[in-house]
Design a protein around this motif. Structure first.
Motif, PDB file in Angstrom:
ATOM      1  N   GLY A 105      -2.526  -8.264  12.133  1.00 43.35           N
ATOM      2  CA  GLY A 105      -3.486  -9.405  11.661  1.00 43.35           C
ATOM      3  C   GLY A 105      -3.544  -9.733  10.244  1.00 43.35           C
ATOM      4  N   ARG A 106      -4.233 -10.873   9.559  1.00 45.39           N
ATOM      5  CA  ARG A 106      -4.060 -11.307   8.378  1.00 45.39           C
ATOM      6  C   ARG A 106      -4.910 -10.502   7.525  1.00 45.39           C
ATOM      7  NH1 ARG A 106      -0.048 -13.981   6.400  1.00 45.39           N
ATOM      8  NH2 ARG A 106      -1.537 -14.257   4.750  1.00 45.39           N
ATOM      9  N   PRO A 107      -6.085  -9.924   7.665  1.00 36.25           N
ATOM     10  CA  PRO A 107      -6.945  -9.246   6.866  1.00 36.25           C
ATOM     11  C   PRO A 107      -6.295  -8.059   5.809  1.00 36.25           C
ATOM     12  CG  PRO A 107      -8.063  -9.432   8.593  1.00 36.25           C
ATOM     13  CD  PRO A 107      -6.887 -10.083   9.005  1.00 36.25           C
ATOM     14  N   PRO A 108      -5.528  -7.301   6.333  1.00 33.74           N
ATOM     15  CA  PRO A 108      -4.876  -6.316   5.285  1.00 33.74           C
ATOM     16  C   PRO A 108      -4.052  -7.060   4.568  1.00 33.74           C
ATOM     17  CG  PRO A 108      -4.989  -5.447   7.867  1.00 33.74           C
ATOM     18  CD  PRO A 108      -5.242  -6.880   7.677  1.00 33.74           C
ATOM     19  N   ILE A 109      -3.387  -8.201   4.994  1.00 34.81           N
ATOM     20  CA  ILE A 109      -2.438  -8.697   4.100  1.00 34.81           C
ATOM     21  C   ILE A 109      -2.900  -9.247   3.187  1.00 34.81           C
ATOM     22  CG2 ILE A 109      -0.285 -10.417   4.368  1.00 34.81           C
ATOM     23  CD1 ILE A 109       0.219  -9.919   7.161  1.00 34.81           C
ATOM     24  N   ASP A 110      -4.038 -10.166   3.440  1.00 35.56           N
ATOM     25  CA  ASP A 110      -4.698 -10.977   2.465  1.00 35.56           C
ATOM     26  C   ASP A 110      -5.369 -10.038   1.461  1.00 35.56           C
ATOM     27  OD1 ASP A 110      -3.979 -13.135   3.706  1.00 35.56           O
ATOM     28  OD2 ASP A 110      -5.942 -13.262   5.102  1.00 35.56           O
ATOM     29  N   ALA A 111      -5.860  -8.858   1.935  1.00 33.22           N
ATOM     30  CA  ALA A 111      -6.411  -8.016   0.865  1.00 33.22           C
ATOM     31  C   ALA A 111      -5.253  -7.426  -0.120  1.00 33.22           C
ATOM     32  CB  ALA A 111      -6.982  -7.011   1.633  1.00 33.22           C
ATOM     33  N   ALA A 112      -4.258  -7.068   0.398  1.00 29.98           N
ATOM     34  CA  ALA A 112      -2.912  -6.722  -0.257  1.00 29.98           C
ATOM     35  C   ALA A 112      -2.920  -7.716  -1.295  1.00 29.98           C
ATOM     36  CB  ALA A 112      -1.909  -6.107   0.375  1.00 29.98           C
ATOM     37  N   LEU A 113      -2.164  -9.049  -1.027  1.00 29.20           N
ATOM     38  CA  LEU A 113      -2.180 -10.140  -1.833  1.00 29.20           C
ATOM     39  C   LEU A 113      -3.141 -10.275  -2.980  1.00 29.20           C
ATOM     40  CD1 LEU A 113      -0.388 -12.467   0.690  1.00 29.20           C
ATOM     41  CD2 LEU A 113       0.669 -10.957  -1.018  1.00 29.20           C
ATOM     42  N   GLY A 114      -4.451 -10.109  -2.482  1.00 30.82           N
ATOM     43  CA  GLY A 114      -5.471 -10.418  -3.497  1.00 30.82           C
ATOM     44  C   GLY A 114      -5.676  -9.348  -4.466  1.00 30.82           C
ATOM     45  N   MET A 115      -5.062  -8.207  -4.267  1.00 35.87           N
ATOM     46  CA  MET A 115      -5.069  -7.043  -5.068  1.00 35.87           C
ATOM     47  C   MET A 115      -3.803  -6.976  -6.212  1.00 35.87           C
ATOM     48  SD  MET A 115      -5.894  -3.935  -2.551  1.00 35.87           S
ATOM     49  CE  MET A 115      -5.806  -2.739  -3.865  1.00 35.87           C
ATOM     50  N   GLY A 116      -3.005  -8.113  -6.070  1.00 33.44           N
ATOM     51  CA  GLY A 116      -1.828  -8.294  -6.809  1.00 33.44           C
ATOM     52  C   GLY A 116      -0.626  -7.757  -6.438  1.00 33.44           C
ATOM     53  N   MET A 117      -0.683  -7.278  -5.259  1.00 33.86           N
ATOM     54  CA  MET A 117       0.741  -6.599  -4.489  1.00 33.86           C
ATOM     55  C   MET A 117       1.731  -8.117  -4.179  1.00 33.86           C
ATOM     56  SD  MET A 117      -0.191  -3.771  -1.980  1.00 33.86           S
ATOM     57  CE  MET A 117      -0.787  -2.077  -2.615  1.00 33.86           C
ATOM     58  N   ASP A 118       2.941  -7.995  -4.606  1.00 31.88           N
ATOM     59  CA  ASP A 118       3.999  -8.962  -4.137  1.00 31.88           C
ATOM     60  C   ASP A 118       4.382  -8.707  -2.659  1.00 31.88           C
ATOM     61  OD1 ASP A 118       5.962  -6.923  -3.718  1.00 31.88           O
ATOM     62  OD2 ASP A 118       6.460  -7.407  -5.838  1.00 31.88           O
ATOM     63  N   ARG A 119       5.116  -9.713  -1.904  1.00 30.30           N
ATOM     64  CA  ARG A 119       5.187  -9.403  -0.672  1.00 30.30           C
ATOM     65  C   ARG A 119       5.897  -8.191  -0.329  1.00 30.30           C
ATOM     66  NH1 ARG A 119       3.692 -13.628   2.346  1.00 30.30           N
ATOM     67  NH2 ARG A 119       3.068 -15.707   1.133  1.00 30.30           N
ATOM     68  N   TRP A 120       7.025  -7.870  -0.888  1.00 31.87           N
ATOM     69  CA  TRP A 120       7.836  -6.546  -0.690  1.00 31.87           C
ATOM     70  C   TRP A 120       6.823  -5.276  -0.664  1.00 31.87           C
ATOM     71  CZ3 TRP A 120      11.701  -5.269   1.677  1.00 31.87           C
ATOM     72  CH2 TRP A 120      12.146  -3.851   1.537  1.00 31.87           C
ATOM     73  N   GLN A 121       6.017  -5.343  -1.764  1.00 26.69           N
ATOM     74  CA  GLN A 121       4.972  -4.191  -1.795  1.00 26.69           C
ATOM     75  C   GLN A 121       4.247  -4.127  -0.865  1.00 26.69           C
ATOM     76  OE1 GLN A 121       3.379  -5.101  -5.734  1.00 26.69           O
ATOM     77  NE2 GLN A 121       4.791  -3.430  -6.676  1.00 26.69           N
ATOM     78  N   THR A 122       3.716  -5.398  -0.326  1.00 23.16           N
ATOM     79  CA  THR A 122       2.803  -5.662   0.988  1.00 23.16           C
ATOM     80  C   THR A 122       3.395  -5.031   2.178  1.00 23.16           C
ATOM     81  OG1 THR A 122       1.528  -7.463  -0.126  1.00 23.16           O
ATOM     82  CG2 THR A 122       1.252  -7.080   2.225  1.00 23.16           C
ATOM     83  N   PHE A 123       4.628  -5.211   2.313  1.00 18.55           N
ATOM     84  CA  PHE A 123       5.518  -5.082   3.475  1.00 18.55           C
ATOM     85  C   PHE A 123       5.417  -3.352   3.296  1.00 18.55           C
ATOM     86  CE2 PHE A 123       9.725  -4.016   5.355  1.00 18.55           C
ATOM     87  CZ  PHE A 123       9.311  -4.381   6.573  1.00 18.55           C
ATOM     88  N   CYS A 124       5.983  -2.984   2.390  1.00 20.91           N
ATOM     89  CA  CYS A 124       6.344  -1.342   2.436  1.00 20.91           C
ATOM     90  C   CYS A 124       4.994  -0.548   2.363  1.00 20.91           C
ATOM     91  CB  CYS A 124       7.187  -1.243   1.211  1.00 20.91           C
ATOM     92  SG  CYS A 124       8.810  -1.868   0.963  1.00 20.91           S
ATOM     93  N   ARG A 125       4.090  -0.871   1.717  1.00 19.78           N
ATOM     94  CA  ARG A 125       2.769  -0.060   1.521  1.00 19.78           C
ATOM     95  C   ARG A 125       1.856  -0.458   2.495  1.00 19.78           C
ATOM     96  NH1 ARG A 125       2.091   0.028  -5.291  1.00 19.78           N
ATOM     97  NH2 ARG A 125       4.049   0.809  -5.721  1.00 19.78           N
ATOM     98  N   ILE A 126       1.613  -1.611   3.227  1.00 23.20           N
ATOM     99  CA  ILE A 126       0.687  -1.978   3.924  1.00 23.20           C
ATOM    100  C   ILE A 126       1.129  -2.273   5.383  1.00 23.20           C
ATOM    101  CG2 ILE A 126      -1.157  -3.486   4.629  1.00 23.20           C
ATOM    102  CD1 ILE A 126      -1.581  -1.889   1.901  1.00 23.20           C
TER     103      ILE A 126
END
Length: 218
Positions: A105-126
């Motif tokens: 779903g979208r909530p974890p992705i939006d939260a990660a992007l809101g914390m300043g992670m880029d898309r690659w970090q979001t993919f790897c860490r979340i």
């Protein structure tokens, strides 16, 4: 022929080595092909219906019937054996990967992007940790499927399947056992190895959540 004489023959060890090699290659190619296809199905929604539809269609085709057609036309060589086994082994990898990412779903992705992670970090860490339970389920199924499909595909030679078929044709239970038991043990070892890998790669809270979901489903 006694069991000791059979196991001393080069033919048995060649069949066992070919079975192991083909199984490993089938699984490796399934991972290399299935993970990107599963990601594409998740990332591009237009690809999801045709790709998952094709996966579901192929899963309905009886493997024995498909292999039998290639035997009849005389096209079941080493390369064809690998491709046919790959055709069935890649399916759980694609399905597990797409399902694993889709359920986040979208909530974890939006939260990660809101914390300043880029898309690659979001993919790897979340995304990858959250999707890992379903991905590993697909990989675990694929590992066992690879052994079974290679055994079936090598009934005409090249793996343990030929020992089983020879035993049936000659009425030799020893040959059947010599082909079937190592194939069963290989499948059990593949499943056990992937289960250990699953425990190492999937975070413990997610494993517990999956177990609770299975318990509730029952």
């Amino acid at each position: 022929m006694s069991a000791m004489e059979l196991f001393a023959q080069a033919h048995f060890w060649q069949a066992l080595g070919s079975q192991l090699l083909l199984s490993v290659l089938t699984f490796a190619f399934a991972v290399l092909l299935g993970l990107p296809l599963g990601l594409l199905a998740y990332r591009y929604h237009a690809l999801t219906p045709p790709l998952i539809g094709l996966v579901n269609l192929l899963q309905t085709l009886p493997a024995f019937a498909v292999f039998g057609l290639f035997v009849v036309v005389g096209r079941l060589g080493a390369v064809t054996t690998l491709l046919l086994a790959l055709l069935y082994t890649v399916l759980p990898v694609i399905f597990g990967t797409e399902k694993g990412f889709r359920r986040i779903g979208r909530p974890p992705i939006d939260a990660a992007l809101g914390m300043g992670m880029d898309r690659w970090q979001t993919f790897c860490r979340i995304l990858m940790p959250l999707a890992s339970p379903q991905i590993m389920v697909g990989l675990r199924k694929a590992a066992v499927t690879a052994v079974g499909m290679v055994t079936l595909a090598t009934l005409r030679g090249g793996g343990l399947g030929v020992l089983i078929l020879d035993g049936i044709q000659q009425g030799s239970g020893l040959l059947v056992v010599a082909g079937a038991v190592p194939a069963i043990l290989m499948a059990l070892l593949a499943d056990g190895g992937m289960a250990l890998l699953q425990r190492r790669l999937v975070p413990a809270p997610l494993r517990r959540r999956e177990r609770r979901a299975l318990y509730i489903a029952k």
